[in-house]
Scaffold this motif. Structure first.
Motif, mmCIF file in Angstrom:
data_model
loop_
_atom_site.group_PDB
_atom_site.id
_atom_site.type_symbol
_atom_site.label_atom_id
_atom_site.label_comp_id
_atom_site.label_asym_id
_atom_site.label_seq_id
_atom_site.Cartn_x
_atom_site.Cartn_y
_atom_site.Cartn_z
ATOM 1 N N THR A 225 0.826 -1.211 0.000
ATOM 2 C CA THR A 225 0.000 0.000 0.000
ATOM 3 C C THR A 225 0.859 1.258 0.000
ATOM 4 N N GLY A 226 2.005 1.215 0.667
ATOM 5 C CA GLY A 226 2.908 2.370 0.661
ATOM 6 C C GLY A 226 3.436 2.671 -0.733
ATOM 7 N N PHE A 227 3.747 1.614 -1.481
ATOM 8 C CA PHE A 227 4.211 1.810 -2.854
ATOM 9 C C PHE A 227 3.100 2.406 -3.720
ATOM 10 N N ASP B 150 0.514 4.024 -2.837
ATOM 11 C CA ASP B 150 0.080 5.334 -2.344
ATOM 12 C C ASP B 150 0.801 6.474 -3.060
ATOM 13 N N GLN B 151 1.978 6.185 -3.616
ATOM 14 C CA GLN B 151 2.737 7.205 -4.348
ATOM 15 C C GLN B 151 2.002 7.668 -5.609
ATOM 16 N N PHE B 152 1.066 6.852 -6.091
ATOM 17 C CA PHE B 152 0.340 7.157 -7.320
ATOM 18 C C PHE B 152 -1.076 7.661 -7.043
ATOM 19 N N ARG B 153 -1.385 7.971 -5.800
ATOM 20 C CA ARG B 153 -2.752 8.278 -5.385
ATOM 21 C C ARG B 153 -3.350 9.485 -6.087
ATOM 22 N N ASP B 154 -2.610 10.546 -6.296
ATOM 23 C CA ASP B 154 -3.212 11.722 -6.937
ATOM 24 C C ASP B 154 -2.451 12.229 -8.156
#
Length: 181
Positions: free
Chosen positions: A71-73, A75-79
């Protein structure tokens, strides 16, 4: 296309012609509230992680750690920088805000789908099939967190750092309590 201005919560940065330049005190207050919010969030995350990992046995702790790597990885692409675009753009329209919201929600759905649908292959890559149900359980959180990205950006744009700090602290508390249960 209407330009968003005024006291509707969607205004741009302070206008020099009306309010003058941003004052030093405003910058200091913003930095102070940002630090308070970030410190509060980090403290809550530390305490809830400590609590959760004390409740889990070592094998379960390892599974949670693997899930956090995934999820941390992602999360870098979230927005994809849309939050910064809302904050930095000189003028924003309702259409632009709506477009960013839809894009963020689409990204949230895509990321959630990736985690849920690829849970078994990801678990196999980590060498532990017990990871798959955990990933399927936390995958939808990407969609949920994308709901607030535009609103957070607008608070930041309006230099509402005190409000943003409280939102971040309550958000961390809610996630911590949900994780502990």
């Amino acid at each position: 296309m209407a330009i968003i201005r005024g006291d509707n919560g969607l205004r741009g940065p302070p206008e020099v012609s009306k309010t003058g330049p941003v004052q030093r005190g405003e910058v200091h207050a913003g930095a102070r509230w940002s630090a308070i919010g970030r410190g509060g969030v980090q403290g809550i995350k530390f305490l809830t992680s400590l609590l959760i990992f004390r409740l889990l046995d070592p094998g379960q702790s390892g599974l949670m750690s693997m899930a956090l790597v995934v999820t941390g990885f992602l999360d870098q692409f979230r927005d994809l920088g849309t939050a910064n675009a809302l904050v930095q753009r000189k003028e924003i329209s309702r259409e632009f805000i709506d477009s960013v919201f839809v894009l963020n929600m689409a990204l949230g759905v895509v990321l959630s789908s990736i985690v849920v649908l690829a849970a078994s292959p990801i678990a196999s890559a980590f060498g532990d099939p017990e990871l798959a149900p955990i990933l399927r359980g936390i995958g939808p959180l990407f969609t949920i967190t994308c709901l607030s990205l535009v609103q957070r950006s607008l608070l930041s744009r309006d230099m509402q750092f005190r409000r943003l700090a409280w939102v971040d602290v309550f958000h961390a508390l809610a996630y911590g309590l949900a994780g502990a249960m």
